[in-house]
Design an enzyme around this catalytic site. Structure first.
Site, PDB file in Angstrom:
ATOM      1  N   ASN A 154      51.571  23.960  28.767  1.00 31.04           N
ATOM      2  CA  ASN A 154      51.952  23.568  27.403  1.00 31.04           C
ATOM      3  C   ASN A 154      51.129  22.408  26.825  1.00 31.04           C
ATOM      4  O   ASN A 154      50.935  22.331  25.621  1.00 31.04           O
ATOM      5  CB  ASN A 154      53.456  23.270  27.329  1.00 31.04           C
ATOM      6  N   GLU A 205      57.180  16.644  37.926  1.00 29.45           N
ATOM      7  CA  GLU A 205      57.668  16.671  36.537  1.00 29.45           C
ATOM      8  C   GLU A 205      58.047  18.116  36.244  1.00 29.45           C
ATOM      9  O   GLU A 205      57.180  18.952  36.009  1.00 29.45           O
ATOM     10  CB  GLU A 205      56.569  16.210  35.578  1.00 29.45           C
ATOM     11  N   GLU A 232      55.961   9.450  35.294  1.00 29.12           N
ATOM     12  CA  GLU A 232      54.614   9.357  34.738  1.00 29.12           C
ATOM     13  C   GLU A 232      54.638   8.280  33.653  1.00 29.12           C
ATOM     14  O   GLU A 232      55.693   7.860  33.189  1.00 29.12           O
ATOM     15  CB  GLU A 232      54.191  10.711  34.151  1.00 29.12           C
ATOM     16  N   CYS A 241      59.069  20.584  28.043  1.00 35.45           N
ATOM     17  CA  CYS A 241      60.029  20.452  29.147  1.00 35.45           C
ATOM     18  C   CYS A 241      61.243  19.602  28.797  1.00 35.45           C
ATOM     19  O   CYS A 241      62.338  19.853  29.277  1.00 35.45           O
ATOM     20  CB  CYS A 241      59.319  19.840  30.334  1.00 35.45           C
TER      21      CYS A 241
HETATM   22  P1  NDP Z   1      54.858  26.969  36.824  1.00 35.74           P
HETATM   23  O1  NDP Z   1      55.825  26.258  37.679  1.00 35.74           O
HETATM   24  O2  NDP Z   1      54.827  28.437  36.827  1.00 35.74           O
HETATM   25  O3  NDP Z   1      53.365  26.511  37.210  1.00 35.74           O
HETATM   26  C1  NDP Z   1      52.975  25.151  37.205  1.00 35.74           C
HETATM   27  C2  NDP Z   1      51.640  25.033  37.906  1.00 35.74           C
HETATM   28  O4  NDP Z   1      51.814  25.205  39.312  1.00 35.74           O
HETATM   29  C3  NDP Z   1      50.622  26.078  37.478  1.00 35.74           C
HETATM   30  O5  NDP Z   1      49.348  25.489  37.453  1.00 35.74           O
HETATM   31  C4  NDP Z   1      50.739  27.098  38.578  1.00 35.74           C
HETATM   32  O6  NDP Z   1      49.610  27.921  38.691  1.00 35.74           O
HETATM   33  C5  NDP Z   1      50.937  26.208  39.787  1.00 35.74           C
HETATM   34  N1  NDP Z   1      51.558  26.845  40.938  1.00 35.74           N
HETATM   35  C6  NDP Z   1      52.370  27.931  40.974  1.00 35.74           C
HETATM   36  N2  NDP Z   1      52.768  28.181  42.257  1.00 35.74           N
HETATM   37  C7  NDP Z   1      52.206  27.230  43.044  1.00 35.74           C
HETATM   38  C8  NDP Z   1      52.240  26.947  44.448  1.00 35.74           C
HETATM   39  N3  NDP Z   1      52.954  27.678  45.299  1.00 35.74           N
HETATM   40  N4  NDP Z   1      51.541  25.886  44.897  1.00 35.74           N
HETATM   41  C9  NDP Z   1      50.836  25.100  44.045  1.00 35.74           C
HETATM   42  N5  NDP Z   1      50.761  25.330  42.711  1.00 35.74           N
HETATM   43  C10 NDP Z   1      51.433  26.375  42.209  1.00 35.74           C
HETATM   44  O7  NDP Z   1      55.078  26.366  35.392  1.00 35.74           O
HETATM   45  P2  NDP Z   1      54.488  26.854  34.004  1.00 35.74           P
HETATM   46  O8  NDP Z   1      52.998  26.749  34.009  1.00 35.74           O
HETATM   47  O9  NDP Z   1      55.127  28.149  33.678  1.00 35.74           O
HETATM   48  O10 NDP Z   1      55.028  25.715  33.027  1.00 35.74           O
HETATM   49  C11 NDP Z   1      56.287  25.718  32.497  1.00 35.74           C
HETATM   50  C12 NDP Z   1      57.218  24.813  33.281  1.00 35.74           C
HETATM   51  O11 NDP Z   1      56.692  23.500  33.345  1.00 35.74           O
HETATM   52  C13 NDP Z   1      58.560  24.692  32.635  1.00 35.74           C
HETATM   53  O12 NDP Z   1      59.596  24.824  33.576  1.00 35.74           O
HETATM   54  C14 NDP Z   1      58.574  23.282  32.073  1.00 35.74           C
HETATM   55  O13 NDP Z   1      59.826  22.745  31.924  1.00 35.74           O
HETATM   56  C15 NDP Z   1      57.717  22.561  33.042  1.00 35.74           C
HETATM   57  N6  NDP Z   1      57.140  21.384  32.421  1.00 35.74           N
HETATM   58  C16 NDP Z   1      57.580  20.147  32.815  1.00 35.74           C
HETATM   59  C17 NDP Z   1      57.102  19.009  32.212  1.00 35.74           C
HETATM   60  C18 NDP Z   1      57.550  17.660  32.663  1.00 35.74           C
HETATM   61  O14 NDP Z   1      56.798  16.716  32.506  1.00 35.74           O
HETATM   62  N7  NDP Z   1      58.720  17.497  33.228  1.00 35.74           N
HETATM   63  C19 NDP Z   1      56.130  19.080  31.130  1.00 35.74           C
HETATM   64  C20 NDP Z   1      55.708  20.415  30.815  1.00 35.74           C
HETATM   65  C21 NDP Z   1      56.223  21.520  31.446  1.00 35.74           C
HETATM   66  P3  NDP Z   1      49.477  29.230  37.749  1.00 35.74           P
HETATM   67  O15 NDP Z   1      50.484  29.149  36.683  1.00 35.74           O
HETATM   68  O16 NDP Z   1      48.097  29.116  37.261  1.00 35.74           O
HETATM   69  O17 NDP Z   1      49.720  30.387  38.650  1.00 35.74           O
END
Ligand code: NDP
Length: 485
Positions: free
Chosen positions: A154, A251, A459, A285
């Site tokens: 995002n 996060e 953060e 998020c």
């Molecule tokens: P995901 O949890 O699907 O993915 C987050 C990242 O982790 C991606 O780069 C993903 O790779 C990677 N990833 C996935 N599986 C693994 C693993 N087993 N080991 C290491 N890395 C892995 O989240 P989204 O990208 O769908 O983002 C949305 C989510 O993020 C929402 O739940 C949102 O609330 C949260 N979010 C939280 C924030 C905060 O600061 N608290 C801010 C913004 C979002 P890939 O997707 O490339 O497969």
């Protein structure tokens, strides 16, 4: 002709762009049209190795520089980022689909703030002196070593900077993996840092999906993992990091409450609910997706909300008049459509929206449900899309209990003119990042992060420095050593 969004190569390692076309191709689809505009390749094991090795090799020399020297580079990068804000904002729009109206003020600018803030603090890292009679202890605040940053889709520029800036300020090096859905912006962050004078290997970017993230997290050379992502991914990554006894910042997602008391200024409360649900098409998020409105003003609130949501300008994200853009990709759009159907079938009252827009790209209508109850799926699960649930409440005690009845604890907000009540309620809410008569402000000076299933660590602010450093304590004896034998 090559699209301007196409990066020079997929990865940025050891101060230079690196390509390895044997990695799986990752198409970059522009969310506003559904067309492919660029392509990168996932990191192969050889690329992952190259990135980790260069991050490891660069760390000691980077940590040995003075904080002033490290900070100067970060601040120079902040200036370059601000100078290029327009181009970086256009790229952010291509990467995510978010409207330029937002990206011009929220992405490279926020990344530059982080680089400037942590650049300024880099020289302020100090230890303590603890006098113990004639003996004494001193402490040294040291870097953790090699850090891994993993981003969600995002805020690709902001997340790279929110993780990279404090990590680098403390003398760590980083390998950053963006979400495969938004691979473009982090490469620009790396390029700008190096243009500002960052030594090769200090900040590296590799592309890939979860398997590349997992390979980074489990590598024994890595000392810390900072993830922005969903709670299920957070649990997996936290567990993998724990196996290697690594430091973590998580996060994660939320289902945050926004509580509106009947004495609130209605237009401000509606504005807060709009900011907390529809900015970035709801892909934030910390969004206040459970909007609790006190009974007496509920219908008035809903009427004003529907009127203002109707004024959203949905369209071409590159047109600065557009205030509401598409979802990041088709998959996320379909997930959100599934939740909208759940809302309808479980009996929530649709106030506005509720469907896909009749146009190319992954556009959804901003959607408001009223008469939502605590048990409904849309009130329990993170949707990560433009779907607001309005719930009715009677009393303060009742709403506090209901607001806390969730596994998540990222954010919470209160709108009221009664400040004693505002502080009392915020004091009882289980959330890390809270707002009074506002919603979703995220200045770099303020700590950001969640409690419960929304994560660990913080953060931004001075707190982030604690999460990217560790303390060594040194006991100094001035006299003779006494021993039992
Ligand atoms: P995901 O949890 O699907 O993915 C987050 C990242 O982790 C991606 O780069 C993903 O790779 C990677 N990833 C996935 N599986 C693994 C693993 N087993 N080991 C290491 N890395 C892995 O989240 P989204 O990208 O769908 O983002 C949305 C989510 O993020 C929402 O739940 C949102 O609330 C949260 N979010 C939280 C924030 C905060 O600061 N608290 C801010 C913004 C979002 P890939 O997707 O490339 O497969």
């Amino acid at each position: 002709m090559t699209h301007p969004a196409q990066p020079k190569a997929s990865h940025f390692i050891n101060g230079a762009y690196v390509e390895d076309t044997s990695g799986t191709a990752i198409p970059v689809i522009y969310a506003a049209t559904g067309e492919q505009i660029a392509s990168v390749h996932a990191a192969t094991p050889a690329i992952v190795e190259q990135a980790l090795a260069s991050g490891k090799a660069a760390q000691q020399a980077w940590a040995a520089m003075t904080g002033m020297e490290r900070g100067r580079i970060l601040r120079r990068a902040a200036d370059i980022m601000r100078d290029r804000n327009h181009d970086l904002s256009v790229l952010e729009t291509y990467d995510t689909g978010k409207p330029l109206q937002e990206t011009l003020v929220a992405d490279a600018t926020s990344g530059a703030d982080a680089l400037e803030y942590f650049g300024g603090l880099a020289a302020s890292l100090t230890g303590e002196h603890i006098q113990l009679g004639e003996d004494w202890v001193y402490t040294i605040r040291e870097a953790l070593g090699l850090c891994v940053g993993i981003g969600a889709w995002n805020y690709p520029t902001q997340i790279a900077c929110w993780k990279g800036a404090p990590a680098l300020a403390c003398g760590n090096t980083m390998v950053f993996k963006p979400s495969e859905a938004t691979p473009l912006c982090a490469l620009q962050v790396a390029e700008i840092l190096h243009e500002a004078g960052l030594p090769a290997g200090v900040f590296n970017v590799v592309q890939g999906l979860g398997d590349v993230g997992a390979a980074l997290v489990t590598d024994p050379r890595v000392n810390k993992v900072s993830l922005t992502g969903s709670a299920p991914t957070g649990k997996k990554v936290y567990a993998a990091a724990a196996a290697g006894m690594k430091h973590v910042t998580m996060e994660l997602g939320g289902k945050s409450p926004l509580i509106i008391f009947d004495d609130a200024d209605i237009d401000n409360a509606v504005g807060g609910a709009i900011n907390g649900n529809f900015y970035s098409s709801g892909q934030v998020c910390s969004n206040g997706t459970r909007v609790f409105v006190q009974k007496g003003i509920k219908e008035k609130f809903l009427a004003r909300l529907a009127e203002r949501v109707g004024a959203a300008v949905i369209g071409d994200p590159l047109d600065e008049a557009t205030s509401f853009g598409p979802m990041v990709n088709e998959a996320q759009m379909n997930i959100v459509l599934g939740y909208i159907e759940k809302g309808k079938s479980e009996g929530a009252r649709l106030i506005c929206g509720g469907a896909r827009c009749d146009m190319p790209g992954w556009y959804l209508q901003p959607t408001v449900f009223a008469d939502v109850t605590d048990e409904m799926t849309i009130a329990r699960e993170e949707i990560f899309g433009p779907v607001m649930s309005v719930l009715e409440f009677d009393s303060e005690d009742e709403v506090v209990a209901r607001a806390n009845a969730t596994e998540f604890g990222l954010s919470a907000g209160v709108f009221t003119k009664d400040f004693a009540r505002a502080h009392r309620v915020i004091g009882q809410l289980e959330a890390g990042s809270c707002f009074i008569n506002s919603y979703n402000d995220a200045p770099v000076e303020a700590p950001f992060g969640g409690v419960k299933a929304s994560g660990v660590g913080r953060e931004n602010s001075k707190e982030a420095l604690k999460h990217f450093s560790q303390v060594k304590s040194v006991y100094v004896r001035m006299g003779d050593v006494e021993a039992a034998f």
